[in-house]
Design a protein around this motif. Structure first.
Motif, PDB file in Angstrom:
ATOM      1  N   ASP A 178      35.590  27.556  40.117  1.00 49.73           N
ATOM      2  CA  ASP A 178      36.474  28.263  41.044  1.00 49.73           C
ATOM      3  C   ASP A 178      36.406  27.625  42.423  1.00 49.73           C
ATOM      4  O   ASP A 178      35.471  26.872  42.729  1.00 49.73           O
ATOM      5  CB  ASP A 178      36.072  29.749  41.120  1.00 49.73           C
ATOM      6  N   THR A 192      38.740  31.742  43.491  1.00 50.08           N
ATOM      7  CA  THR A 192      39.896  31.636  42.593  1.00 50.08           C
ATOM      8  C   THR A 192      39.560  30.683  41.450  1.00 50.08           C
ATOM      9  O   THR A 192      39.236  29.513  41.687  1.00 50.08           O
ATOM     10  CB  THR A 192      41.132  31.121  43.352  1.00 50.08           C
ATOM     11  N   VAL A 193      39.638  31.174  40.227  1.00 49.46           N
ATOM     12  CA  VAL A 193      39.279  30.353  39.066  1.00 49.46           C
ATOM     13  C   VAL A 193      40.335  29.268  38.858  1.00 49.46           C
ATOM     14  O   VAL A 193      41.528  29.547  38.761  1.00 49.46           O
ATOM     15  CB  VAL A 193      39.152  31.229  37.801  1.00 49.46           C
ATOM     16  N   THR A 202      38.410  26.813  33.088  1.00 47.87           N
ATOM     17  CA  THR A 202      37.377  27.463  32.288  1.00 47.87           C
ATOM     18  C   THR A 202      37.306  26.789  30.933  1.00 47.87           C
ATOM     19  O   THR A 202      38.305  26.235  30.449  1.00 47.87           O
ATOM     20  CB  THR A 202      37.644  28.962  32.114  1.00 47.87           C
TER      21      THR A 202
END
Length: 554
Positions: free
Chosen positions: A306, A310-311, A314
């Motif tokens: 992130d 805010t990612v 993943t």
């Protein structure tokens, strides 16, 4: 005498045998009696008949016969003084099979998995003959033949076996014999996969371990390497650690031999350790930032990268990627590439790793440069090429920014033009360049970018020197400027005296050669007249060549 009896007697039942003569001598010493019976379990009696209905002498034997009396001979004898006459009776005693025994072959040595084993049921006596057999293992029926053949023994065949022999009278049961299968096997408790810190036990067992009459020795191995040896059949981990994971095997030994168990894998699960987060910023040839996160955990962790919460990427369920982002995920590793990087990409980058046992995170701050230095056509060019350095900034459009240029840390110039041009670049123009963009909003400096200029050798510098003190020593030295490095060759006439690359060592013991970058030094000891003459130094690289001469006088 004549004998009257049943053809067969039954064990445990009383029966009477009658012996008689058709005459009686009341005043004589004639004796009628039985011989060969057991007086402890038998009764004898007699009767004389002497009346109008008939004349006879009877001797009765009443007994309860056992299986041991089968085929035994009894004798009924009548005697008068030394004169005797007798009749023989062979007993036929009906009885269930007796003295039933189970035998094991082989009877000695270790029996291993895959070996051939036979169990035989033997009967000492049976009348009538045995009509059927039945085998039992630990009380469960396993066969109906006299010989139970196990052609390839399994670990599960270990146990206590007995047989039954049957005839029309009854059943004979053998004492049990133990089939010991000497086969080692490892088990893990509570499981072969446990969480870090769990008390764990590995047990190495052979069937019937508790019933072995001799002490067993256990040798433990981890990943093929010796671990420990002794009488303990267990390996204890009071609080198992990640480093204890691996493949374990054990060897069990007794006086007859040994057996090695198949290895078992011990897997230790644990939460993620602190992730390793690296940031790499590349400005030459396109503005690129690489964010890479790796972690140690078992089972593998789900990783997330992130920026300021805010990612961006993943390794699990994919997030919606922006056009400038590329993501590569592998086991416990996540890589994020950000193209066309600008100030908007600055911030605190974090990596979070999580699995079923916990999570961990790490952060790093990225400061991107708003200014970028680009070199066209390339950062490595031959001498004479037209080269343009462009400083790309983010200054406001309402004003003209100023561009300052630096080479090797020294200021070159400042102007409102974003380019620094070299119409025909020279070797002296090479160096480490950076640019600074100045505007009303502030200034920003680019990363330093190296510009390499390839050029042929300049005129070599060739010198000679004669030293007379302490022996005559001649020194000839050649050096040159070039990029890339030149190969220097020193000649006298057609003979090559020395070079920096690719020529044989000097053959004369009087000549010593020293080589360094773009430099060649030749020392001639005990100089003689024949060493005089014109020496030529030739320098060459991929860009060209040059040469120089010197007249060496002794």
């Amino acid at each position: 005498p004549s004998v009257t009896s049943s053809e067969e007697q039954t064990e445990g039942q009383r029966s009477t045998l009658e012996c008689s003569t058709p005459y009686v001598c009341p005043w004589g010493d004639i004796v009628l009696h039985w011989e060969g019976y057991d007086p402890q379990v038998s009764e004898v009696s007699g009767r004389v008949q002497l009346d109008a209905s008939g004349v006879s002498h009877h001797a009765y034997l009443t007994s309860s016969f056992s299986w041991k009396d089968h085929s035994k001979k009894l004798l009924c004898e009548v005697s008068h003084g030394s004169r005797k006459a007798s009749t023989e009776v062979v007993l036929r005693v009906r009885h269930a099979p007796k003295d039933t025994q189970a035998s094991l072959s082989p009877s000695s040595g270790n029996i291993g998995v895959g070996d051939a084993v036979t169990l035989s049921c033997e009967v000492g006596s049976s009348h009538p003959p045995v009509t059927g057999y039945r085998w039992y293992k630990d009380g469960v029926a396993v066969g109906t033949e006299r010989v139970l053949a196990l052609r390839g023994v399994h670990r599960e065949d270990h146990g206590r076996y007995h047989c039954e022999a049957q005839n029309a009278v009854g059943t004979g049961v053998s004492p049990a014999v133990t089939l010991r299968v000497f086969s080692a096997e490892i088990s893990a408790s509570p499981a072969a996969e446990v969480r870090e810190g769990t008390a764990t036990t590995l047990s190495c067992d052979v069937p019937g371990r508790e019933g072995h009459l001799e002490e067993l020795t256990y040798t433990w191995y981890k990943n093929g390497a010796w671990l420990k040896e002794g009488p303990a059949h267990t390996l204890l981990f009071p609080a198992v650690a990640a480093g204890d994971a691996g493949y374990y095997s054990c060897q069990v030994t007794n006086s007859q031999g040994s057996d090695t168990a198949q290895a078992i894998g011990l897997s230790v699960t644990y939460p993620p350790r602190i992730p390793t987060l690296t940031l790499f910023q590349e400005t030459q040839g396109g503005r690129l930032v690489i964010v890479r996160c790796t972690v140690d955990s078992h089972p593998p962790a789900t990783l997330a990268i992130d920026r300021d919460g805010t990612v961006l990427a993943t390794s699990g369920a994919q997030v919606a990627l922006r056009q400038r982002l590329d993501v590569t995920a592998s086991r416990n590793s996540l890589r994020l590439e950000i193209r066309d990087v600008g100030p908007r990409d600055s911030g605190k980058y974090g990596c979070t790793a999580s699995n079923a046992h916990g999570n961990a995170s790490a952060t790093k701050v990225l400061v991107t440069h708003a200014a970028e230095l680009r070199i066209q056509p390339s950062a490595e060019v031959p001498e004479g090429t037209a080269v343009t350095l462009t400083c790309v900034g983010t200054g406001g459009t309402e004003e003209e920014p100023l561009y300052a240029w630096y080479r090797n840390g020294r200021r070159l110039q400042e102007s409102s033009f974003p380019t620094l041009e070299f119409p025909s670049i020279r070797g002296d123009d090479a160096g480490a360049f950076r640019c600074q963009v100045q505007s009303r909003n502030g200034s920003d400096v680019s990363e330093t970018v190296a510009l390499r200029v390839l050029y042929p050798p300049r005129q070599p510098v060739l010198s000679s020197f004669l030293q007379s003190r302490g022996g005559r020593l001649g020194i000839i030295q050649c050096s040159v400027e070039s990029d890339p490095e030149s190969n220097l060759t020193l000649r006298r006439g057609d003979d090559v005296l020395a070079c920096t690359q690719g020529c044989p060592q000097a053959t004369s013991p009087r000549v010593h050669v020293t080589r360094s970058y773009n430099s060649l030094k030749v020392e001639i000891r005990e100089v003689v007249v024949e060493d005089e003459g014109i020496y030529v130094c030739q320098a060459g690289n991929s860009q060209g060549s040059a040469s120089a001469t010197v007249d060496f006088q002794a």
